[in-house]
Scaffold this active site. Structure first.
Site, PDB file in Angstrom:
ATOM      1  N   HIS A  85      22.362  27.492 -22.821  1.00 21.96           N
ATOM      2  CA  HIS A  85      22.422  26.550 -23.932  1.00 21.96           C
ATOM      3  C   HIS A  85      21.086  26.488 -24.657  1.00 21.96           C
ATOM      4  O   HIS A  85      20.030  26.772 -24.101  1.00 21.96           O
ATOM      5  CB  HIS A  85      22.878  25.163 -23.482  1.00 21.96           C
ATOM      6  CG  HIS A  85      21.795  24.242 -23.027  1.00 21.96           C
ATOM      7  ND1 HIS A  85      21.012  23.513 -23.905  1.00 21.96           N
ATOM      8  CD2 HIS A  85      21.358  23.923 -21.790  1.00 21.96           C
ATOM      9  CE1 HIS A  85      20.158  22.784 -23.218  1.00 21.96           C
ATOM     10  NE2 HIS A  85      20.345  23.009 -21.927  1.00 21.96           N
ATOM     11  N   CYS A  86      21.169  26.129 -25.936  1.00 24.76           N
ATOM     12  CA  CYS A  86      19.996  25.863 -26.763  1.00 24.76           C
ATOM     13  C   CYS A  86      20.247  24.513 -27.439  1.00 24.76           C
ATOM     14  O   CYS A  86      20.941  23.671 -26.882  1.00 24.76           O
ATOM     15  CB  CYS A  86      19.768  26.989 -27.769  1.00 24.76           C
ATOM     16  SG  CYS A  86      21.138  27.245 -28.923  1.00 24.76           S
ATOM     17  N   LYS A  87      19.705  24.300 -28.602  1.00 22.15           N
ATOM     18  CA  LYS A  87      19.890  23.020 -29.286  1.00 22.15           C
ATOM     19  C   LYS A  87      21.303  22.893 -29.853  1.00 22.15           C
ATOM     20  O   LYS A  87      21.996  21.931 -29.596  1.00 22.15           O
ATOM     21  CB  LYS A  87      18.857  22.851 -30.396  1.00 22.15           C
ATOM     22  CG  LYS A  87      19.023  21.534 -31.163  1.00 22.15           C
ATOM     23  CD  LYS A  87      17.877  21.294 -32.111  1.00 22.15           C
ATOM     24  CE  LYS A  87      17.987  20.082 -32.975  1.00 22.15           C
ATOM     25  NZ  LYS A  87      18.859  19.018 -32.612  1.00 22.15           N
TER      26      LYS A  87
ATOM     27  N   ILE B 267      22.929  21.527 -26.600  1.00 16.73           N
ATOM     28  CA  ILE B 267      22.658  20.175 -26.103  1.00 16.73           C
ATOM     29  C   ILE B 267      23.147  19.125 -27.094  1.00 16.73           C
ATOM     30  O   ILE B 267      23.517  18.022 -26.698  1.00 16.73           O
ATOM     31  CB  ILE B 267      21.162  19.988 -25.750  1.00 16.73           C
ATOM     32  CG1 ILE B 267      20.950  18.693 -24.947  1.00 16.73           C
ATOM     33  CG2 ILE B 267      20.294  20.052 -26.981  1.00 16.73           C
ATOM     34  CD1 ILE B 267      19.533  18.532 -24.401  1.00 16.73           C
TER      35      ILE B 267
END
Length: 176
Positions: free
Chosen positions: A61-63, A90
Site C-alpha cells: 500500500h501507499c497513500k 491508506i
C-alpha cells in the site's frame, strides 16, 4: 504487469489470516500516519520482502494506490509469494473506517511542503510581475526551472532545504 487490487476489507481479512501488509511510502509520510499492522519498506530503498514462511501473501500500500500501481512489476519482483495492491491505499483504509495510527505532531509530508512553497513562489512572482515590475516574473521562471530539474534528475533541492527547517529537523529525512 499489474497486481490484483483488493479492498480494505479484503485486506483486513487477509491480514487476519497471516498476510503481510507492506507500506511503501517514504519515512516522512509513514511517520505522520500509518496502518499499525504494516511493515515499512520505502519504495526508494525497496529490496527483497521476506514475509515469512507462513504468510500466504503480501499486500502493498501507499497513500492512494498510485505508487503501488505504477511500480507493480517492481513490487511483484520483491517477493516470492502472491502479491496484491490495497486499492486506494491508506486513504481508502481510513475511509473504510479501519484504524490508523496518526502522529499529528509530525510535519506534513515533504512533497506537500514543496508543493506549497513552490506554488506560493510562482504565484508571488506572477502577481508581483503584473502589479509591481515585470522582473518578478523571473521568480516564477526560476521555480519552474527548478521543478523541471527535480523531475529530470530525481532530486529536489527545495526538499533538501525544507528538511533543514526547524519543524522538520526531528522528522524523518527528506527523500528525492
Amino acid at each position: 504487469m499489474t497486481l490484483p487490487r483488493i479492498s480494505p476489507d479484503e485486506a483486513r481479512q487477509m491480514i487476519s489470516r497471516g498476510a503481510v501488509l507492506v507500506d511503501i511510502r517514504e519515512a516522512d509520510e509513514h511517520a505522520r500516519a500509518r496502518i499499525a499492522q504494516a511493515r515499512h519498506e520505502p519504495l526508494s530503498r525497496l529490496g527483497t520482502i521476506d514475509p515469512g514462511k507462513d504468510a500466504p501473501a503480501v499486500i502493498f500500500h501507499c497513500k492512494s494506490g498510485g505508487r503501488t500501481s505504477a511500480n507493480a512489476a517492481r513490487l511483484q519482483a520483491a517477493t516470492d509469494c502472491e502479491a496484491f495492491i490495497l486499492d486506494g491505499g491508506i486513504d481508502a483504509w481510513k475511509s473504510a473506517g479501519l484504524p490508523i495510527v496518526e502522529d499529528k505532531k509530525q510535519p506534513i509530508e515533504m512533497m506537500r511542503q514543496v508543493q506549497i512553497v513552490a506554488g506560493t513562489l510562482v504565484l508571488t512572482g506572477a502577481v508581483l510581475g503584473a502589479l509591481a515590475h515585470p522582473g518578478f516574473y523571473a521568480l516564477s521562471a526560476f521555480v519552474g526551472a527548478g521543478l523541471v530539474f527535480s523531475g529530470v534528475s530525481g532530486t529536489c533541492m527545495m526538499a533538501r532545504i525544507l528538511a533543514l527547517a526547524p519543524w522538520n529537523r526531528s522528522a524523518a529525512p527528506a527523500h528525492g
